[in-house]
Design an enzyme around this catalytic site. Structure first.
Site, mmCIF file in Angstrom:
data_model
loop_
_atom_site.group_PDB
_atom_site.id
_atom_site.type_symbol
_atom_site.label_atom_id
_atom_site.label_comp_id
_atom_site.label_asym_id
_atom_site.label_seq_id
_atom_site.Cartn_x
_atom_site.Cartn_y
_atom_site.Cartn_z
ATOM 1 N N GLU A 84 -42.605 31.814 -136.152
ATOM 2 C CA GLU A 84 -41.651 32.892 -136.454
ATOM 3 C C GLU A 84 -41.390 33.725 -135.204
ATOM 4 O O GLU A 84 -42.203 33.731 -134.277
ATOM 5 C CB GLU A 84 -42.253 33.810 -137.527
ATOM 6 N N ASP A 85 -40.288 34.445 -135.200
ATOM 7 C CA ASP A 85 -39.995 35.350 -134.089
ATOM 8 C C ASP A 85 -40.753 36.665 -134.213
ATOM 9 O O ASP A 85 -41.380 37.131 -133.281
ATOM 10 C CB ASP A 85 -38.478 35.618 -134.002
ATOM 11 N N ASP B 109 -42.185 41.666 -139.596
ATOM 12 C CA ASP B 109 -41.836 43.081 -139.753
ATOM 13 C C ASP B 109 -42.434 43.550 -141.088
ATOM 14 O O ASP B 109 -43.615 43.875 -141.149
ATOM 15 C CB ASP B 109 -40.302 43.182 -139.690
ATOM 16 N N PHE C 173 -35.757 48.352 -132.787
ATOM 17 C CA PHE C 173 -35.017 47.151 -133.172
ATOM 18 C C PHE C 173 -34.851 46.305 -131.920
ATOM 19 O O PHE C 173 -34.233 46.714 -130.951
ATOM 20 C CB PHE C 173 -33.657 47.494 -133.786
ATOM 21 N N ARG D 48 -28.868 36.430 -128.886
ATOM 22 C CA ARG D 48 -30.026 35.542 -129.050
ATOM 23 C C ARG D 48 -30.331 34.806 -127.755
ATOM 24 O O ARG D 48 -31.435 34.332 -127.543
ATOM 25 C CB ARG D 48 -29.750 34.494 -130.139
HETATM 26 P P1 IMP Z 1 -39.637 40.585 -142.401
HETATM 27 O O1 IMP Z 1 -39.364 39.713 -143.581
HETATM 28 O O2 IMP Z 1 -39.298 42.034 -142.685
HETATM 29 O O3 IMP Z 1 -41.037 40.435 -141.841
HETATM 30 O O4 IMP Z 1 -38.610 40.217 -141.248
HETATM 31 C C1 IMP Z 1 -38.571 38.997 -140.725
HETATM 32 C C2 IMP Z 1 -37.224 38.727 -140.097
HETATM 33 O O5 IMP Z 1 -36.422 39.899 -139.877
HETATM 34 C C3 IMP Z 1 -37.495 38.177 -138.733
HETATM 35 O O6 IMP Z 1 -37.694 36.784 -138.792
HETATM 36 C C4 IMP Z 1 -36.254 38.573 -137.962
HETATM 37 O O7 IMP Z 1 -35.262 37.562 -138.087
HETATM 38 C C5 IMP Z 1 -35.774 39.844 -138.618
HETATM 39 N N1 IMP Z 1 -36.195 41.030 -137.813
HETATM 40 C C6 IMP Z 1 -37.202 41.882 -138.049
HETATM 41 N N2 IMP Z 1 -37.293 42.833 -137.100
HETATM 42 C C7 IMP Z 1 -36.295 42.551 -136.214
HETATM 43 C C8 IMP Z 1 -35.870 43.166 -134.971
HETATM 44 O O8 IMP Z 1 -36.440 44.159 -134.459
HETATM 45 N N3 IMP Z 1 -34.824 42.572 -134.351
HETATM 46 C C9 IMP Z 1 -34.158 41.466 -134.836
HETATM 47 N N4 IMP Z 1 -34.541 40.869 -135.988
HETATM 48 C C10 IMP Z 1 -35.591 41.407 -136.669
#
Ligand code: IMP
Length: 181
Positions: free
Chosen positions: A100-101, A104, A154, A167
């Protein structure tokens, strides 16, 4: 588009990212010790990290891709994970490495881990995330492998997008919150 390239401040440089990826890969090479791995890249955000990471892994590896989304064009999560394409090969008895990237809220990670555990009896499942943003975490999820801790910013670049853009940046940066509203 409100955020221009010149508004993006560098948080992690290309050199820092590549150095950390090599460190993570060497931990993985030691852990898997030559065993086969099914690496699952979560598109679109993890595309750069996954591509650079797998090049540093030395075991027999299958590179799989799934596509999940939770953001749309906004800069906060919708709280709902959308499985755009989650077709995977048979993972029964396999070592699965999810790439994963960023974690959050952790909702995407939880969705995916639940999906894999419900559908397959794997040999192992490990979760790697380049970035770990704990401040908004809504689940118990902790990545097994993690690149950098980040705070309430962000982030943009190296796979992470702002409204679909940036990206392609080689670094990870951020823009002032006032520009994101
Ligand atoms: P989560 O489900 O809230 O953990 O978020 C996961 C997804 O939200 C990540 O795989 C990202 O694609 C996107 N995301 C979360 N934070 C950021 C950010 O700071 N910048 C860009 N994308 C984000």
């Amino acid at each position: 588009m409100k955020v221009q390239l010149s508004d993006i401040k560098v948080l992690f440089s290309e050199e820092q990212i590549q150095k950390r990826i090599k460190e993570i890969a060497s931990e993985m090479n030691e852990f898997y010790n030559g065993e086969e791995v099914y690496a699952v890249c979560v598109l679109k955000g993890a595309v750069m990290f996954a591509a650079d990471l797998v090049k540093c892994l030395n075991m027999p590896l299958r590179f799989e891709f799934i596509r999940l989304s939770s953001y749309g064009s906004a800069t906060t999560t919708s709280g709902k994970v959308n499985a755009v394409d989650i077709s995977l090969p048979d993972l029964n008895g396999k070592n699965v490495l999810i790439i994963e990237d960023i974690v959050d809220t952790g909702l995407t990670a939880k969705f995916l881990l639940d999906f894999i555990h419900c559908n397959f009896k794997t040999k192992s499942v490990k979760f790697a995330s380049l970035l770990d943003k704990k401040i908004f975490r809504q689940t118990e999820i902790e990545p097994d492998y993690m690149g950098f801790h980040v705070d309430d910013k962000f982030l943009i670049g190296y796979g992470l997008d702002y409204d679909g853009y940036y990206r392609n940046l080689r670094y990870i940066g951020y823009a002032d919150k006032s520009l994101l509203e």
